[in-house]
Design a protein around this motif. Structure first.
Motif, mmCIF file in Angstrom:
data_model
loop_
_atom_site.group_PDB
_atom_site.id
_atom_site.type_symbol
_atom_site.label_atom_id
_atom_site.label_comp_id
_atom_site.label_asym_id
_atom_site.label_seq_id
_atom_site.Cartn_x
_atom_site.Cartn_y
_atom_site.Cartn_z
ATOM 1 N N PHE A 9 9.652 18.801 5.247
ATOM 2 C CA PHE A 9 10.789 18.840 4.325
ATOM 3 C C PHE A 9 11.878 17.892 4.827
ATOM 4 O O PHE A 9 12.531 18.164 5.833
ATOM 5 N N LEU A 10 12.045 16.783 4.127
ATOM 6 C CA LEU A 10 13.090 15.824 4.466
ATOM 7 C C LEU A 10 14.363 16.281 3.762
ATOM 8 O O LEU A 10 14.522 16.111 2.551
ATOM 9 N N THR A 11 15.251 16.863 4.510
ATOM 10 C CA THR A 11 16.418 17.518 3.932
ATOM 11 C C THR A 11 17.586 16.552 3.748
ATOM 12 O O THR A 11 17.634 15.475 4.334
ATOM 13 N N SER A 12 18.539 16.988 2.945
ATOM 14 C CA SER A 12 19.753 16.203 2.747
ATOM 15 C C SER A 12 20.473 15.973 4.067
ATOM 16 O O SER A 12 20.993 14.879 4.323
ATOM 17 N N ALA B 189 4.289 15.355 3.718
ATOM 18 C CA ALA B 189 3.197 15.978 4.463
ATOM 19 C C ALA B 189 3.674 16.385 5.855
ATOM 20 O O ALA B 189 4.521 15.723 6.457
ATOM 21 N N GLN B 190 3.136 17.465 6.353
ATOM 22 C CA GLN B 190 3.446 17.913 7.706
ATOM 23 C C GLN B 190 2.680 17.073 8.719
ATOM 24 O O GLN B 190 1.647 16.492 8.415
ATOM 25 N N GLY B 191 3.187 17.031 9.934
ATOM 26 C CA GLY B 191 2.527 16.285 10.992
ATOM 27 C C GLY B 191 3.491 15.994 12.118
ATOM 28 O O GLY B 191 4.712 15.926 11.911
ATOM 29 N N SER C 163 7.263 12.175 9.467
ATOM 30 C CA SER C 163 7.593 11.241 10.540
ATOM 31 C C SER C 163 7.279 9.802 10.151
ATOM 32 O O SER C 163 8.069 8.883 10.421
ATOM 33 N N THR C 164 6.131 9.575 9.494
ATOM 34 C CA THR C 164 5.770 8.217 9.066
ATOM 35 C C THR C 164 6.742 7.701 8.017
ATOM 36 O O THR C 164 7.191 6.553 8.066
ATOM 37 N N VAL C 165 7.066 8.545 7.046
ATOM 38 C CA VAL C 165 7.974 8.134 5.977
ATOM 39 C C VAL C 165 9.355 7.811 6.523
ATOM 40 O O VAL C 165 9.945 6.771 6.190
ATOM 41 N N THR C 166 9.899 8.658 7.365
ATOM 42 C CA THR C 166 11.246 8.422 7.886
ATOM 43 C C THR C 166 11.293 7.177 8.764
ATOM 44 O O THR C 166 12.294 6.449 8.766
ATOM 45 N N GLU C 167 10.211 6.920 9.501
ATOM 46 C CA GLU C 167 10.161 5.711 10.327
ATOM 47 C C GLU C 167 10.202 4.458 9.457
ATOM 48 O O GLU C 167 10.939 3.505 9.743
ATOM 49 N N GLN C 168 9.432 4.444 8.375
ATOM 50 C CA GLN C 168 9.396 3.271 7.501
ATOM 51 C C GLN C 168 10.645 3.158 6.636
ATOM 52 O O GLN C 168 11.012 2.054 6.214
ATOM 53 N N GLN D 283 0.837 -1.191 0.000
ATOM 54 C CA GLN D 283 0.000 0.000 0.000
ATOM 55 C C GLN D 283 0.877 1.247 0.000
ATOM 56 O O GLN D 283 1.791 1.361 0.827
ATOM 57 N N PRO D 284 0.636 2.189 -0.921
ATOM 58 C CA PRO D 284 1.444 3.414 -0.927
ATOM 59 C C PRO D 284 0.999 4.388 0.160
ATOM 60 O O PRO D 284 -0.140 4.331 0.635
ATOM 61 N N LEU D 285 1.902 5.245 0.543
ATOM 62 C CA LEU D 285 1.570 6.361 1.432
ATOM 63 C C LEU D 285 1.242 7.562 0.551
ATOM 64 O O LEU D 285 2.104 8.045 -0.192
ATOM 65 N N LEU D 286 0.011 8.042 0.633
ATOM 66 C CA LEU D 286 -0.462 9.137 -0.201
ATOM 67 C C LEU D 286 -1.045 10.237 0.668
ATOM 68 O O LEU D 286 -1.504 9.992 1.790
ATOM 69 N N GLY D 287 -1.063 11.458 0.139
ATOM 70 C CA GLY D 287 -1.762 12.562 0.784
ATOM 71 C C GLY D 287 -1.372 12.769 2.224
ATOM 72 O O GLY D 287 -0.185 12.842 2.579
ATOM 73 N N ASP D 288 -2.380 12.827 3.105
ATOM 74 C CA ASP D 288 -2.146 13.093 4.526
ATOM 75 C C ASP D 288 -1.372 11.973 5.211
ATOM 76 O O ASP D 288 -0.779 12.190 6.280
#
Length: 403
Positions: free
Chosen positions: A296-299, A288-290, A248-253, A238-243
């Protein structure tokens, strides 16, 4: 998929100082890299010394370890090499202040595009053409220098009107040292296919636009969402979309994923001191913010992560660009390699939404069929070329690292 002129003030990060390049390799090390990876290495160096001719040095290291050297006199050019690279990108439709293309007819623009791509092929490829593999599926790793990092190698044209990607499987690397590092990282990976993280069209964060002196939200990317849905289906996930695609969710996964695909906006200048007033690695990915995150996932944040991914695909604009240094491009791709990723797919310009989605889906289908990332990207380019023939639609992406 880019808003690269946007930027935002943020706290200073010491991560910009954290990446320490590996020690310079010996000649034996370079030969061993070519043998181990069974690849042809092509390294360029632009040499400009006062009172001497401006030269382009080219070293080619064969998979056998044999080394050949060629040189090109750059003083014979009507246009300086860096300007020629910029002009070639401009006629491809890539943003550039160096040449005004708005007033050219489509025929004139096409003629200039062909001329620039052929001239770059004459300079960069023809002197070593006899040293490149005859098998189009044999990998060739280009290690550019200075402005050559911006060259669209897949789109270079020979005198027969053939693009370089039609005859060769192409990868890039910032340096021999980094290429050796990516090989070590890949060997350390578990051969079993792990989790796949697919992100597409997050609810976009807002950012300050220096052109209007106002804060505004980055634009929606419906093509990126369709791309993410199609790719997730290929991997039965399942993709992560929108909200749901919060930072935080993306970096955790990301910490446990073996394949990471991020289809969103890339911000080339985020973190550039001249734009933000702070020193940081340039580049960021919009999410997404949260949970108090700015979206913003920076370098710099990527560089501080410990990733186990075999491949990270940054399906966004300008993700392969950054600050040019003596050791390559400092930006998103370098940060991910520093975080332990052996293969990173990035773009050299603002990629168009729909053709990019087609290319990415085709890439993963080809990779699943062949198991070879570089060959899969080549086939995806050739397939996308059939329906979107202009090079700006298919030639932007490159795999940084090794197969």
């Amino acid at each position: 998929m880019s808003q690269s002129s946007f930027c935002q003030n943020r706290s200073r990060s010491d991560a910009a100082e954290a990446f320490v390049p590996p020690a310079p390799p010996t000649l034996a090390d370079i030969q061993q890299v070519a043998r181990t990876q069974n690849t042809t290495l092509v390294e360029y160096s632009v040499v400009s010394l006062q009172g001497l001719p401006n030269l382009l040095y080219i070293w080619v290291v064969q998979p056998t370890g044999d080394i050949a050297f060629r040189q090109v006199n750059l003083d014979s050019l009507d246009t300086p090499l860096a300007q020629l690279v910029t002009q070639s990108r401009a006629t491809l439709g890539v943003r550039s202040p160096a040449i005004v293309v708005e007033y050219l007819s489509s025929e004139e623009l096409a003629a200039r595009q062909t001329g620039h791509l052929q001239q770059l092929h004459q300079l960069l490829i023809e002197p070593i053409a006899d040293l490149l593999p005859a098998n189009p599926e044999s990998p060739v790793v280009f290690i550019p220098h200075q402005s050559l990092f911006l060259v669209p190698f897949p789109a270079l044209l020979n005198t027969n009107g053939e693009y370089l990607i039609q005859n060769h499987t192409i990868l890039t690397a910032p340096s021999i040292q980094v290429l050796e590092l990516t090989n070590s990282e890949l060997e350390a990976r578990n051969s079993e296919r792990g989790e796949v993280l697919v992100v597409g069209n997050p609810t976009m964060p807002s950012i300050w636009n220096p052109d209007t002196d106002e804060t505004q939200r980055l634009s929606n990317l419906p093509g990126a969402q369709s791309e993410a849905v199609a790719i997730a289906e290929l991997f039965n996930t399942q993709p992560l979309l929108g909200d749901d695609a919060t930072e935080s969710t993306v970096t955790e996964q990301m910490s446990t994923a073996q394949i990471i695909h991020l289809a969103t906006h890339g911000l080339l200048n985020y973190g550039i001191p001249e734009e933000t007033g702070v020193r940081d690695f340039p580049g960021a990915i919009a999410l997404a913010q949260g949970n108090g995150e700015d979206g913003f996932l920076t370098s710099a944040e990527l560089l501080n992560m410990n990733l186990n991914a075999e491949l990270v695909v940054l399906s966004a604009c300008d993700t392969g660009r950054g600050e040019l240094s003596s050791d390559g491009v400092i930006g998103l791709s370098r940060a991910l390699i520093g975080a332990g990723v052996p293969n990173v797919m990035v773009s050299l310009w603002a990629v168009p939404d729909a053709p990019t989605a087609d290319l990415m889906v085709e890439f993963y289908q080809q990779w699943q069929a062949t198991g070879n990332k570089a060959q899969a990207l080549r086939q995806a380019m050739l397939t996308t070329m059939e329906t979107h023939p202009q090079p700006r639609n298919w030639a932007a992406f490159t795999i940084v690292g090794q197969e």
